[in-house]
Design an enzyme around this catalytic site. Structure first.
Site, mmCIF file in Angstrom:
data_model
loop_
_atom_site.group_PDB
_atom_site.id
_atom_site.type_symbol
_atom_site.label_atom_id
_atom_site.label_comp_id
_atom_site.label_asym_id
_atom_site.label_seq_id
_atom_site.Cartn_x
_atom_site.Cartn_y
_atom_site.Cartn_z
ATOM 1 N N GLY A 45 0.832 -1.197 0.000
ATOM 2 C CA GLY A 45 0.000 0.000 0.000
ATOM 3 C C GLY A 45 0.864 1.243 0.000
ATOM 4 O O GLY A 45 2.013 1.209 0.469
ATOM 5 N N GLN A 50 2.947 10.157 1.039
ATOM 6 C CA GLN A 50 4.249 9.485 1.122
ATOM 7 C C GLN A 50 5.151 9.809 -0.069
ATOM 8 O O GLN A 50 6.357 9.575 -0.018
ATOM 9 C CB GLN A 50 4.068 7.960 1.213
ATOM 10 N N CYS A 94 5.751 0.129 7.215
ATOM 11 C CA CYS A 94 5.383 1.274 6.386
ATOM 12 C C CYS A 94 6.578 1.643 5.517
ATOM 13 O O CYS A 94 7.706 1.661 6.003
ATOM 14 C CB CYS A 94 4.996 2.449 7.294
ATOM 15 N N LEU A 95 6.324 1.951 4.261
ATOM 16 C CA LEU A 95 7.426 2.297 3.354
ATOM 17 C C LEU A 95 8.105 3.602 3.777
ATOM 18 O O LEU A 95 9.246 3.844 3.390
ATOM 19 C CB LEU A 95 6.927 2.396 1.906
ATOM 20 N N HIS A 136 -4.646 1.509 7.372
ATOM 21 C CA HIS A 136 -3.300 2.096 7.500
ATOM 22 C C HIS A 136 -3.122 3.226 6.478
ATOM 23 O O HIS A 136 -2.630 4.306 6.807
ATOM 24 C CB HIS A 136 -2.270 0.971 7.294
ATOM 25 N N GLU A 137 -3.553 2.974 5.234
ATOM 26 C CA GLU A 137 -3.364 3.974 4.171
ATOM 27 C C GLU A 137 -4.272 5.186 4.370
ATOM 28 O O GLU A 137 -3.853 6.322 4.139
ATOM 29 C CB GLU A 137 -3.595 3.355 2.791
ATOM 30 N N HIS A 140 -2.822 7.569 6.741
ATOM 31 C CA HIS A 140 -1.826 8.468 6.138
ATOM 32 C C HIS A 140 -2.484 9.759 5.636
ATOM 33 O O HIS A 140 -1.887 10.828 5.730
ATOM 34 C CB HIS A 140 -1.135 7.788 4.938
HETATM 35 NI NI NI Z 1 2.460 3.447 5.606
#
Ligand code: NI
Length: 172
Positions: A45, A50, A94-95, A136-137, A140
């Protein structure tokens, strides 16, 4: 085109994003780039902030880990309209917080409404890993990270590691 992923801490990861008014070609291209960036990372995701875009847009694909065919999803203005009482615990990452993982408890199923790439409104119930990922997304888009669910000690420890990583990356 791959886009650079912002690493926590970054003020852009702490801000609420603006709703998408209409689907411009630029936003469609951004969605394609985000999918490419997510698959390349690799991740399941990715949210627009991000990659530095403060719009309510997320992409995800939680199918690939099971050997299923890829199932890329693009969600503009995603909204959770209902959440199950039943909870689920997943070890999240998380990226924007590379190589850090922690258990997070969330509703195990959520009903989500969004605007698709086709410009149409969609609605679907997500469960399992998809439910964790979509929550989660969407977090963000509200300036919230998975480490915000952890205790202050753990959160500070991870943040310090990320500050160190960013200094190292800046040095090259
Ligand atoms: Ni994340």
């Amino acid at each position: 085109m791959k886009r650079p992923i912002l690493i926590h801490p970054d003020p852009r990861l702490k801000k609420a994003c603006d709703p998408v008014a209409d689907l411009s070609d630029e936003l469609r291209a951004l969605a394609e780039d985000m999918l490419e960036t997510m698959y390349d990372a690799p991740g399941i995701g990715l949210a627009a902030p991000q990659v530095g875009y403060m719009n309510r847009l997320i992409v995800m694909d939680c199918a690939k880990d099971d050997g299923e065919p890829a199932r890329p999803m693009v969600l503009f203005n995603p909204e959770i309209v209902a959440a199950s009482d039943e909870k689920n615990v997943y070890e999240e990452g998380c990226l924007s917080i590379p190589d850090q993982f922690a258990d997070v408890t969330r509703p195990s199923a959520v009903d989500v409404r969004w605007l698709g790439l086709d410009g149409e409104e969609h609605a679907q119930t997500f469960d399992g890993l998809w439910a964790t990922c979509v929550q989660h997304e969407i977090d963000h888009l509200n300036g919230k990270l998975f480490i915000d669910y952890l205790g202050p000690m753990k959160r500070q420890m991870i943040t310090r590691r990320m500050q160190k990583l960013k200094r190292e990356l800046a040095r090259g």
